[in-house]
Write a protein that holds these residues in place. Structure first.
Motif, PDB file in Angstrom:
ATOM      1  N   ASN A 147       8.797  29.823 -31.936  1.00 58.30           N
ATOM      2  CA  ASN A 147       8.088  29.108 -32.861  1.00 58.30           C
ATOM      3  C   ASN A 147       9.832  28.203 -33.186  1.00 58.30           C
ATOM      4  N   THR A 201      11.242  31.947 -39.372  1.00 56.27           N
ATOM      5  CA  THR A 201      10.252  32.504 -37.871  1.00 56.27           C
ATOM      6  C   THR A 201      10.597  33.544 -38.749  1.00 56.27           C
ATOM      7  N   LEU A 251       3.188  34.357 -36.023  1.00 58.22           N
ATOM      8  CA  LEU A 251       4.302  33.776 -35.167  1.00 58.22           C
ATOM      9  C   LEU A 251       2.988  32.689 -34.893  1.00 58.22           C
ATOM     10  N   SER A 262       2.634  28.577 -35.654  1.00 63.71           N
ATOM     11  CA  SER A 262       3.335  27.552 -34.875  1.00 63.71           C
ATOM     12  C   SER A 262       2.072  26.577 -34.283  1.00 63.71           C
TER      13      SER A 262
END
Length: 343
Positions: A25, A64, A302, A306
């Motif tokens: 990420n 993140t 996450l 992404s």
């Protein structure tokens, strides 16, 4: 003993996946950054380009960490609500907390004519939207807590929460009707949700609230397990059901309201992740489920973030769109599958 070893293996695998997805990420975006430079930047080493160090520390690493906290927190709240109401389709927003936050932001953005210069000042300081969302969510929080004291039936609290949500949606519609296109557009962007706008100070505040809430959740493991078989069974075990119910509602409301205030309304994560975790671990024991749900929630958000980054492009898709595209098929699959769901 064998089952305990299996759970340990699952947690090790999930821990590795969390670390791996976090590193991926941080690395992807409009500028691709090698993992070696990410590790050097985090631990104070030499980075190939100084600009990469700025991108990592000031933008990608906060995003993140936010994704982990938001995914983990919403998933925990979803599990708490599904257990308390004994309803597999309950989520962190059933109490109307998110709707209250949305109403606060709507008043702030769409009712600027009523607030005048306060809006301009709050916008400059970047605390306007979180403050407005917090005020709205905590207003509903106190209303729910008062209702929980007056009402004995848990399902009645659920209905009251849904009514708060409907009332807030109606007021937002009225405000939208009298607002101009620019104001409506700004509110729509907030409603998409965002993980990338938090400063380190805001992350620290969110982390503190998450930590306090998680401690409260861990202390509620026994009541949560007893609620699986109903309030009558919980009372037979000597559980103070009224007090436990209020604590669970307070934890859920506090964590959901804070997350919505800082990141906007993030859909489906809190609803889908507890079921995915239960299918993996095949247990209803909250001593296992609570940490597992927290880790799985972080991993999934996450992954969604992404995907939303659209690697190699300057564009970023709304995180709410990605979580909904992920969550809706999962819920449909759970309903069609007709196999045992651990609730």
């Amino acid at each position: 003993m064998e089952k305990k070893q299996t759970y340990t293996k699952y947690f090790v695998v999930l821990g590795v996946l969390l670390l791996l997805t976090a590193m991926i990420n941080v690395s992807i975006g409009s500028v691709s950054i090698p993992l070696k430079d990410i590790i050097n930047s985090i631990f104070g080493g030499t980075v190939t380009k100084e600009s990469w160090n700025t991108i990592i520390i000031n933008y990608r690493l906060p995003k993140t960490i936010t994704a982990i906290l938001v995914g983990s927190g919403l998933s925990l709240c979803g599990l708490l609500m599904q257990t308390l109401f004994r309803n597999p389709l309950a989520g962190p927003f059933v109490l109307g907390i998110s709707s209250g936050a949305s109403l606060g932001v709507a008043i702030f953005l769409l009712g600027s004519g009523l607030l005048g210069n306060y809006v301009a000042y709050a916008t400059i300081t970047n605390w306007g939207l979180p403050a407005a969302a917090s005020i709205g969510s905590f207003f509903v929080l106190f209303a729910v807590i008062i209702a929980a004291k007056k009402v004995r039936n848990t399902m009645s609290i659920l209905i009251i929460g849904l009514m708060f949500g409907s009332l807030a949606s109606a007021l937002i519609s009225v405000l939208s009707y009298f607002s101009d296109a620019e104001q409506i557009k700004e509110f729509a962007f907030w409603s998409f949700g965002s993980l990338g706008n938090l400063t380190w100070l805001e992350i620290a505040i969110l982390l503190g609230i998450y930590g306090i809430s998680f401690i409260g959740v861990l202390l509620s493991i026994k009541p949560l397990n007893s609620f699986l078989l109903g309030e009558s069974y919980a009372k037979s075990l000597g559980i103070n059901t009224k007090k436990s119910r209020q604590i669970i509602l307070l934890i859920t409301s506090l964590l959901t309201g804070s997350i919505t205030a800082f990141a906007g309304p993030i859909a489906f994560v809190g609803l889908a992740v507890p079921h995915i975790t239960k299918l993996i671990f095949k247990t209803s024991n909250h001593k296992i489920l609570l940490p597992a749900v927290a880790i799985v929630g972080g991993i999934i958000l996450l992954i969604c973030d992404s995907i939303a980054q659209m690697p190699g492009n300057e564009f970023t898709l709304p995180i709410n769109a990605i979580t909904s595209l992920f969550g809706a098929p999962v819920v449909i699959w759970l309903l069609v599958r007709k196999k045992k769901i651990y609730v």
